[in-house]
Design a protein around this motif. Structure first.
Motif, PDB file in Angstrom:
ATOM      1  N   TYR A 191      43.361  41.753  47.904  1.00 29.97           N
ATOM      2  CA  TYR A 191      43.319  41.696  46.446  1.00 29.97           C
ATOM      3  C   TYR A 191      43.284  40.240  46.017  1.00 29.97           C
ATOM      4  O   TYR A 191      43.998  39.409  46.587  1.00 29.97           O
ATOM      5  N   VAL A 192      42.469  39.938  45.023  1.00 28.88           N
ATOM      6  CA  VAL A 192      42.464  38.605  44.421  1.00 28.88           C
ATOM      7  C   VAL A 192      43.265  38.713  43.130  1.00 28.88           C
ATOM      8  O   VAL A 192      42.972  39.540  42.271  1.00 28.88           O
ATOM      9  N   LEU A 193      44.301  37.888  43.029  1.00 30.19           N
ATOM     10  CA  LEU A 193      45.189  37.881  41.870  1.00 30.19           C
ATOM     11  C   LEU A 193      44.943  36.601  41.093  1.00 30.19           C
ATOM     12  O   LEU A 193      45.122  35.510  41.630  1.00 30.19           O
ATOM     13  N   ARG A 194      44.527  36.725  39.856  1.00 35.20           N
ATOM     14  CA  ARG A 194      44.255  35.560  39.011  1.00 35.20           C
ATOM     15  C   ARG A 194      45.336  35.484  37.933  1.00 35.20           C
ATOM     16  O   ARG A 194      45.433  36.366  37.079  1.00 35.20           O
ATOM     17  N   PHE A 195      46.153  34.444  38.017  1.00 38.05           N
ATOM     18  CA  PHE A 195      47.307  34.279  37.140  1.00 38.05           C
ATOM     19  C   PHE A 195      46.995  33.345  35.983  1.00 38.05           C
ATOM     20  O   PHE A 195      46.013  32.619  35.998  1.00 38.05           O
ATOM     21  N   GLY A 196      47.916  33.337  35.020  1.00 36.26           N
ATOM     22  CA  GLY A 196      47.897  32.339  33.962  1.00 36.26           C
ATOM     23  C   GLY A 196      48.492  31.052  34.512  1.00 36.26           C
ATOM     24  O   GLY A 196      48.772  30.925  35.708  1.00 36.26           O
ATOM     25  N   LEU A 197      48.734  30.121  33.646  1.00 37.67           N
ATOM     26  CA  LEU A 197      49.212  28.806  34.057  1.00 37.67           C
ATOM     27  C   LEU A 197      50.558  28.863  34.770  1.00 37.67           C
ATOM     28  O   LEU A 197      51.542  29.363  34.225  1.00 37.67           O
ATOM     29  N   GLY A 198      50.594  28.364  35.991  1.00 38.59           N
ATOM     30  CA  GLY A 198      51.836  28.176  36.715  1.00 38.59           C
ATOM     31  C   GLY A 198      52.486  29.407  37.323  1.00 38.59           C
ATOM     32  O   GLY A 198      53.499  29.297  37.986  1.00 38.59           O
ATOM     33  N   HIS A 199      51.941  30.593  37.123  1.00 39.35           N
ATOM     34  CA  HIS A 199      52.587  31.804  37.618  1.00 39.35           C
ATOM     35  C   HIS A 199      52.395  32.010  39.116  1.00 39.35           C
ATOM     36  O   HIS A 199      53.182  32.706  39.739  1.00 39.35           O
ATOM     37  N   ARG A 200      51.355  31.434  39.703  1.00 38.10           N
ATOM     38  CA  ARG A 200      51.109  31.599  41.129  1.00 38.10           C
ATOM     39  C   ARG A 200      52.245  31.019  41.956  1.00 38.10           C
ATOM     40  O   ARG A 200      52.716  31.641  42.906  1.00 38.10           O
ATOM     41  N   ALA A 201      52.730  29.843  41.584  1.00 39.22           N
ATOM     42  CA  ALA A 201      53.824  29.213  42.321  1.00 39.22           C
ATOM     43  C   ALA A 201      55.075  30.079  42.270  1.00 39.22           C
ATOM     44  O   ALA A 201      55.806  30.193  43.253  1.00 39.22           O
ATOM     45  N   GLY A 202      55.322  30.720  41.144  1.00 38.97           N
ATOM     46  CA  GLY A 202      56.460  31.620  41.022  1.00 38.97           C
ATOM     47  C   GLY A 202      56.362  32.794  41.972  1.00 38.97           C
ATOM     48  O   GLY A 202      57.358  33.202  42.581  1.00 38.97           O
ATOM     49  N   LEU A 203      55.151  33.359  42.136  1.00 35.99           N
ATOM     50  CA  LEU A 203      54.958  34.467  43.067  1.00 35.99           C
ATOM     51  C   LEU A 203      55.218  34.011  44.494  1.00 35.99           C
ATOM     52  O   LEU A 203      55.923  34.679  45.251  1.00 35.99           O
ATOM     53  N   LEU A 204      54.656  32.884  44.868  1.00 33.91           N
ATOM     54  CA  LEU A 204      54.832  32.386  46.231  1.00 33.91           C
ATOM     55  C   LEU A 204      56.311  32.145  46.521  1.00 33.91           C
ATOM     56  O   LEU A 204      56.803  32.497  47.604  1.00 33.91           O
ATOM     57  N   ASN A 205      57.045  31.585  45.576  1.00 35.56           N
ATOM     58  CA  ASN A 205      58.478  31.353  45.753  1.00 35.56           C
ATOM     59  C   ASN A 205      59.253  32.665  45.828  1.00 35.56           C
ATOM     60  O   ASN A 205      60.175  32.799  46.635  1.00 35.56           O
ATOM     61  N   ALA A 206      58.913  33.634  44.987  1.00 36.42           N
ATOM     62  CA  ALA A 206      59.613  34.922  44.988  1.00 36.42           C
ATOM     63  C   ALA A 206      59.400  35.670  46.299  1.00 36.42           C
ATOM     64  O   ALA A 206      60.329  36.271  46.837  1.00 36.42           O
ATOM     65  N   VAL A 207      58.186  35.637  46.831  1.00 34.94           N
ATOM     66  CA  VAL A 207      57.901  36.299  48.107  1.00 34.94           C
ATOM     67  C   VAL A 207      58.677  35.605  49.225  1.00 34.94           C
ATOM     68  O   VAL A 207      59.283  36.263  50.077  1.00 34.94           O
ATOM     69  N   GLY A 223      49.594  40.100  32.551  1.00 35.00           N
ATOM     70  CA  GLY A 223      48.320  39.476  32.211  1.00 35.00           C
ATOM     71  C   GLY A 223      47.561  38.968  33.416  1.00 35.00           C
ATOM     72  O   GLY A 223      46.766  38.037  33.317  1.00 35.00           O
ATOM     73  N   VAL A 224      47.796  39.598  34.576  1.00 36.21           N
ATOM     74  CA  VAL A 224      47.164  39.161  35.826  1.00 36.21           C
ATOM     75  C   VAL A 224      45.888  39.958  36.043  1.00 36.21           C
ATOM     76  O   VAL A 224      45.888  41.185  35.968  1.00 36.21           O
ATOM     77  N   ARG A 225      44.807  39.253  36.297  1.00 34.12           N
ATOM     78  CA  ARG A 225      43.551  39.926  36.659  1.00 34.12           C
ATOM     79  C   ARG A 225      43.646  40.278  38.141  1.00 34.12           C
ATOM     80  O   ARG A 225      43.870  39.406  38.974  1.00 34.12           O
ATOM     81  N   ILE A 226      43.501  41.561  38.456  1.00 31.86           N
ATOM     82  CA  ILE A 226      43.607  42.033  39.837  1.00 31.86           C
ATOM     83  C   ILE A 226      42.254  42.603  40.246  1.00 31.86           C
ATOM     84  O   ILE A 226      41.720  43.496  39.591  1.00 31.86           O
ATOM     85  N   ARG A 227      41.728  42.057  41.337  1.00 34.68           N
ATOM     86  CA  ARG A 227      40.442  42.533  41.869  1.00 34.68           C
ATOM     87  C   ARG A 227      40.617  42.934  43.314  1.00 34.68           C
ATOM     88  O   ARG A 227      41.408  42.333  44.044  1.00 34.68           O
ATOM     89  N   ARG A 228      39.892  43.935  43.721  1.00 31.92           N
ATOM     90  CA  ARG A 228      39.784  44.279  45.132  1.00 31.92           C
ATOM     91  C   ARG A 228      38.448  43.696  45.560  1.00 31.92           C
ATOM     92  O   ARG A 228      37.411  44.313  45.412  1.00 31.92           O
ATOM     93  N   MET A 229      38.517  42.464  45.998  1.00 29.70           N
ATOM     94  CA  MET A 229      37.374  41.618  46.301  1.00 29.70           C
ATOM     95  C   MET A 229      36.433  41.557  45.083  1.00 29.70           C
ATOM     96  O   MET A 229      36.775  40.940  44.120  1.00 29.70           O
ATOM     97  N   LEU A 230      35.296  42.216  45.062  1.00 35.67           N
ATOM     98  CA  LEU A 230      34.364  42.067  43.943  1.00 35.67           C
ATOM     99  C   LEU A 230      34.621  43.051  42.801  1.00 35.67           C
ATOM    100  O   LEU A 230      34.122  42.868  41.702  1.00 35.67           O
ATOM    101  N   ARG A 231      35.401  44.096  43.041  1.00 30.57           N
ATOM    102  CA  ARG A 231      35.643  45.123  42.023  1.00 30.57           C
ATOM    103  C   ARG A 231      36.891  44.792  41.214  1.00 30.57           C
ATOM    104  O   ARG A 231      37.984  44.656  41.751  1.00 30.57           O
ATOM    105  N   SER A 232      36.739  44.691  39.902  1.00 33.48           N
ATOM    106  CA  SER A 232      37.867  44.424  39.029  1.00 33.48           C
ATOM    107  C   SER A 232      38.657  45.707  38.818  1.00 33.48           C
ATOM    108  O   SER A 232      38.107  46.731  38.419  1.00 33.48           O
ATOM    109  N   LEU A 233      39.968  45.666  39.097  1.00 35.89           N
ATOM    110  CA  LEU A 233      40.830  46.830  38.911  1.00 35.89           C
ATOM    111  C   LEU A 233      41.532  46.792  37.565  1.00 35.89           C
ATOM    112  O   LEU A 233      41.764  47.835  36.957  1.00 35.89           O
ATOM    113  N   THR A 234      41.921  45.604  37.109  1.00 34.70           N
ATOM    114  CA  THR A 234      42.538  45.449  35.796  1.00 34.70           C
ATOM    115  C   THR A 234      42.459  43.982  35.388  1.00 34.70           C
ATOM    116  O   THR A 234      42.466  43.090  36.229  1.00 34.70           O
TER     117      THR A 234
END
Length: 103
Positions: free
Chosen positions: A71-87, A10-21
């Motif tokens: 890429y700009v990644l727009r997450f739901g609630l709290g998922h960004r911290a999980g990505l940063l920790n996983a990386v 459910g992550v919105r993925i954009r390549r700067m201004l263009r929405s990819l999904t």
């Protein structure tokens, strides 16, 4: 197949201004960051050592630079911290496997 260390849907993925999904997937698996569309097609991927992730100042969003593409990644609630920790964890594992101490 190996389970991913991190998988957010459910992550919105954009390549700067263009929405990819609007409902893509972000995965960290086997030391790789993988961006996928909602249909499962790979958008981009790279080893975590070659990826820059910044979440500074953006609530529930992250800026990922993969092979020079931003890429700009727009997450739901709290998922960004999980990505940063996983990386961070995947980078530490890769460094330990190479025998590099301290990152």
């Amino acid at each position: 197949m190996v389970e991913p260390e991190y998988d957010a849907g459910g992550v919105r993925i954009r390549r700067m201004l263009r929405s990819l999904t609007r409902a893509g997937h972000v995965q960290v698996r086997d030391g790789q960051l993988v961006l996928k569309t909602s249909y499962g097609s790979e958008i981009d991927s790279a080893p975590v050592d070659e990826v820059r992730i910044s979440g500074y100042g953006m609530q529930d969003s992250a800026l990922a630079t993969i092979s020079g593409t931003r890429y700009v990644l727009r997450f739901g609630l709290g998922h960004r911290a999980g990505l940063l920790n996983a990386v961070r964890t995947a980078r530490a594992k890769a460094a330990a496997e190479r025998g590099v101490l301290g990152g």
